[in-house]
Design a protein around this motif. Structure first.
Motif, mmCIF file in Angstrom:
data_model
loop_
_atom_site.group_PDB
_atom_site.id
_atom_site.type_symbol
_atom_site.label_atom_id
_atom_site.label_comp_id
_atom_site.label_asym_id
_atom_site.label_seq_id
_atom_site.Cartn_x
_atom_site.Cartn_y
_atom_site.Cartn_z
ATOM 1 N N CYS A 97 0.813 -1.217 0.000
ATOM 2 C CA CYS A 97 0.000 0.000 0.000
ATOM 3 C C CYS A 97 0.849 1.271 0.000
ATOM 4 O O CYS A 97 0.446 2.293 -0.549
ATOM 5 C CB CYS A 97 -0.942 -0.003 1.207
ATOM 6 N N SER A 98 2.021 1.199 0.620
ATOM 7 C CA SER A 98 2.851 2.400 0.748
ATOM 8 C C SER A 98 3.366 2.899 -0.592
ATOM 9 O O SER A 98 3.737 4.071 -0.715
ATOM 10 C CB SER A 98 4.033 2.132 1.688
ATOM 11 N N VAL A 99 3.404 2.029 -1.601
ATOM 12 C CA VAL A 99 3.879 2.446 -2.921
ATOM 13 C C VAL A 99 2.798 2.265 -3.989
ATOM 14 O O VAL A 99 3.076 2.395 -5.186
ATOM 15 C CB VAL A 99 5.145 1.656 -3.328
ATOM 16 N N CYS A 100 1.574 2.002 -3.575
ATOM 17 C CA CYS A 100 0.499 1.747 -4.527
ATOM 18 C C CYS A 100 0.081 3.041 -5.232
ATOM 19 O O CYS A 100 -0.214 4.041 -4.582
ATOM 20 C CB CYS A 100 -0.706 1.141 -3.815
ATOM 21 N N PRO A 101 0.029 3.028 -6.555
ATOM 22 C CA PRO A 101 -0.325 4.249 -7.298
ATOM 23 C C PRO A 101 -1.799 4.630 -7.186
ATOM 24 O O PRO A 101 -2.169 5.738 -7.572
ATOM 25 C CB PRO A 101 0.046 3.899 -8.740
#
Length: 227
Positions: free
Chosen positions: A209-213
């Motif tokens: 989630c921390s890098v989800c666009p």
């Protein structure tokens, strides 16, 4: 990491989400069935056999297995002439390879004998074969036949429910809701996009989630921990 529910979420915009996912997955390998088609195995026969091999098997295993089989036996008549044991050898280590080999040989014989080597683009015909369910039938129709159908596998099911775009307890239920909500222009592409997205970003356990666009659109349904 404990999940942050991000109380401030944007209204879900499927066009914006698809655009961002499309950009994100360019760095990953294509979904196996689309890759198989791009490598020259794009007929309904090739696609449905490839899909049988792919069931409960990772793309990294199923795609090479399908390519091994078709390089030895490129047509339904060629596959029908192989023994079940030889087919099993070629598609190993796909899961349930012995059962799949039996189903593939039976399918090849029927296609050769009943349809003169050309598998019809017909949902009822496709699902009449052992090992071919709605997911494989719709994926074959979408890729090989140019039909506008939605194929819901574990990734499409998980991701669209996690987004909060659909709410369903089963893949079949997800497919029915998507047929009502998802714009038709995305019906075939949704599988091509969400297979790699689900494998590499929106994973079953500890999604990234921390890098989800698309985090600002995603409702993170069911997510209790993430990376």
């Amino acid at each position: 990491m404990g999940v942050s529910l991000h109380s401030t979420k944007r209204a879900f915009d499927i066009d914006a989400v698809i655009h961002r996912v499309r950009t994100e997955v360019k760095q990953f390998a294509d979904a196996a069935m689309f890759d198989l088609a791009d490598q020259g195995y794009a007929t309904a026969f090739h696609q449905v056999v490839g899909c049988i091999i792919s069931v409960r098997t990772r793309d990294e295993v199923s795609l090479p297995a399908a390519l091994r089989l078709f390089k030895v036996a490129p047509t339904s008549a060629d596959v029908a002439r192989l023994s079940v044991a030889k087919i099993a050898q070629l598609i190993h280590p796909a899961s349930f390879y012995e059962t799949k080999a039996y189903n593939i040989r039976d399918l090849a014989k029927r296609v050769t004998d009943e349809f003169v080597g050309k598998l019809p683009c017909d949902f009822e015909v496709l699902t009449s074969f052992r090992g071919v369910g709605p997911k494989c039938a719709n994926l074959t129709l979408g890729i090989a036949c140019g039909a506008t159908e939605i194929s819901v596998d574990v990734h499409v099911d998980r991701v669209t429910n996690r987004w909060g775009y659909v709410e369903s307890a089963t893949p079949e239920g997800t497919r029915r809701i998507l047929e009502q909500r998802l714009p038709k222009k995305y019906w075939v592409e949704i599988n091509r996009l969400l297979v790699p997205f689900g494998k590499h970003v929106c994973t079953g356990r500890l999604p990234k989630c921390s890098v989800c666009p698309v985090l600002e659109y995603c409702r993170q349904v069911g997510v209790t921990e993430h990376r």
